[in-house]
Design a protein around this motif. Sequence first.
Motif, short mmCIF file in Angstrom:
data_model
loop_
_atom_site.label_atom_id
_atom_site.label_comp_id
_atom_site.label_asym_id
_atom_site.label_seq_id
_atom_site.Cartn_x
_atom_site.Cartn_y
_atom_site.Cartn_z
N LYS A 93 34.17 38.27 49.28
CA LYS A 93 34.87 38.54 50.55
C LYS A 93 34.49 37.51 51.60
O LYS A 93 35.32 37.05 52.39
N SER B 106 44.74 44.46 37.18
CA SER B 106 44.22 45.50 38.06
C SER B 106 45.36 46.22 38.74
O SER B 106 46.43 45.66 38.92
N HIS C 255 48.00 44.72 41.12
CA HIS C 255 48.00 43.27 40.98
C HIS C 255 48.64 42.86 39.67
O HIS C 255 48.35 41.82 39.14
N TYR D 199 43.88 38.07 42.05
CA TYR D 199 42.74 38.81 41.50
C TYR D 199 42.08 39.62 42.62
O TYR D 199 42.12 39.22 43.79
N SER D 200 41.45 40.70 42.24
CA SER D 200 40.73 41.51 43.24
C SER D 200 39.32 40.94 43.43
O SER D 200 38.85 40.15 42.61
N HIS D 201 38.66 41.39 44.48
CA HIS D 201 37.29 40.90 44.73
C HIS D 201 36.36 41.31 43.59
O HIS D 201 35.44 40.57 43.24
N LYS D 202 36.63 42.47 43.04
CA LYS D 202 35.78 42.94 41.94
C LYS D 202 35.90 42.00 40.73
O LYS D 202 34.90 41.62 40.11
N GLU D 203 37.14 41.64 40.46
CA GLU D 203 37.37 40.73 39.33
C GLU D 203 36.81 39.34 39.61
O GLU D 203 36.22 38.71 38.73
N GLN E 133 49.96 43.94 46.38
CA GLN E 133 49.61 45.35 46.26
C GLN E 133 50.80 46.27 46.00
O GLN E 133 50.71 47.22 45.26
N THR F 282 45.43 39.66 36.05
CA THR F 282 44.22 40.47 36.13
C THR F 282 44.37 41.85 35.56
O THR F 282 43.42 42.44 35.09
N PHE G 34 42.04 34.97 44.79
CA PHE G 34 42.47 36.16 45.53
C PHE G 34 43.88 36.00 46.10
O PHE G 34 44.75 36.82 45.86
N GLU H 24 30.67 41.16 45.12
CA GLU H 24 31.96 41.36 45.79
C GLU H 24 31.88 40.94 47.26
O GLU H 24 32.81 40.38 47.82
#
Lengths: 482, 183
Positions: free
Chosen positions: B161, A215, A218, B144-148, A248, A213, B139, B157
């Motif tokens: 979640k 990010s 991450h 990956y983040s929630h935004k992604e 993280q 990603t 996730f 988002e």
Amino acid sequence: MSFEEEFDRIIQRKAEEVDFPFDEQNWEKARRMLDNERRAMGIGFSSKMYITVFLFLLAASAGYFVYNGFIDPSSTNVAVSSGKSHAGNKAVEKENVEGQKKSDVKKTTDRNDANALSESNGMTGLQNATSTSENKVKTVTAASDNFPQTTENKILANNFGVEKNKTELVPKNEGINYSSEIATSRANAVASEFTEEPAVSLDGGEKTMGNTTGSPGHNFVEPAASDGNELKYEPLLVEPMTVMFPLQEFVATPEIISTPINTLDYFDEDYYTQEKHKTHYIDVEAGAAYLLGWQSKNGKDGQGINWFGGVNFGFYVSKKISLSAGIQVYNIAHIDNPFFNNKNTEYGFNSKTTQTLITTNSLYYLAFPLRFSYAINPQNQFGVGCNIGLLMSSKNTEETYFYQSDVRTDKSSVKTTGYYEGMNTTHVMLSVFYKTKLGKRLHLNGEATFAPFNIYKYANSQINTANTLGFRLSLQYTLFEK
Amino acid sequence: MNIQPQLIALCIKQDRKAEYDLYKLTYSYLMSICLRYSKDKDTASEVLNMGYLKILKSINTYKPEVPFKAWIRRIMVNTLIDEYRKNKREREKVVYVEEYFDSSNFSEVNEVMSKFSCTQIYAEIEKLPEATKKVFNLFVIDGYSHKEIALMLEISEGTSKWHLNAARQKLKEQIENNLLIKI
């Protein structure tokens, strides 16, 4: 660490520990897909090439056909002075010159001074190279007072079409000679143109791991050494395919973060975060145009439905703005009123008058549309455009009426092709359009057009202003978009 | 397993033997990703092949400074998400819901789950609803983040979640049920 996080980590590790045995059948499927894909790519490329060549040939032949087409092979050259004369014109010109030399017929006009009128009108008149002896008219006069009074105003037929009535050019002064000489020089002018890389390892002990990603927090991670706690993130050296998962606390390595991304592709970090937009497209377009026509003395002229079609090449300046240029053919038909009205009178024992009316029924243009589009959303867009059209040909009717002592004795009507010099060879149209998406590749385009310039350069008949206002409706099919 | 630069170079030249070798070497890893996202093995195999074609198609753009494994994983996940996005029916199941499941104590479940085999975990993940499964995989496993995830799955988002919590809750329930059955 919360229980939830712990839960996640267990799942992560367990999920990656699994080892699936290789399936030979799957490879067979993949191999077939690979073969098909490569074959399709080859076909796709050659298809695009063929389509491009085909479109080019189509446009070229359309242009050639429109330009040279509509010529009746049996036709003879009827006029001399068009700038687009071909070899045949020379013969005609020669004949005209001879005709000038041999001319011994007294020429009169209504005022018994044909030359004076001809000169004053600055018009050399309609000149035919072939004729029947009985239709010979020796005097050329302009009948209309409306006709422009400049030496440039030569309503001269182009060298296309069939003529029955021969009107020899009989010069009496320089004005008439000018026509012949210029014609010859024009004809001549036109005739003369015409290494060794670091190993890539998938080992479980690799130093960097990929979070895809990009990010913060991450990214690619450097696994911590195992401390015996199975819930901690650690390299699993036992399992060769084990992946350490990005969490993280792991920091991306700078060299990976700085990896340049040239194109947005499946492997790009921004594959989803950046919207991929197209850069260019090719579409074909065909449709109908309704012209409101123009007012002439006998009513509306040019009013009706016409056709048009073409190819456009466009490129996207930005996600919402695109520019396109293309090639197009279109016509303007439904013209019923003559733009040229000429009366020749020969006074002898009694008067013999020949009246010639020329009507261009249809005009054929080869155009180069330029369009500027703004996309309101992916479905709809609007824009403005400019269509620069070049007159390629026209279908005409030449009517000749014969009078003897003001009594009509005969009439002849001839269909010709090829445009007259009195026509404006450039037809510029300004447009505003609205385009909506009907399908994945299909668009419906509505366009309002206005031609600010007259389609006639010189008209001595009853036409006031023959500019064209109209509406177009077309379907555009995208052949290619990338 | 090592993917040598020579093998990649041969794949760039479309050498069939090299392509076969690469497929064989990456099969297990790619299949593990595909199975997590797909509803069954057939679908997973299909998407794996599609992703593999994309890998071969793009292999000439691969840069050695990026781990090959990470690179192929990105392609495979993107392929899976592309496939998911193409399927409108599945997308319709993704409903914007802003409420969350109450997360209860996972301690017992974690203890049990750590004793689970990989196959059992896969089986439990597979039981999750499509959208929930994808959010969970993206996730929890792929990081990956929630935004992604929201961008990838074209959801908010908040919905992402919600799906994550739903997945955890559902997995917890499934594991508890499994435990009860065993007892």
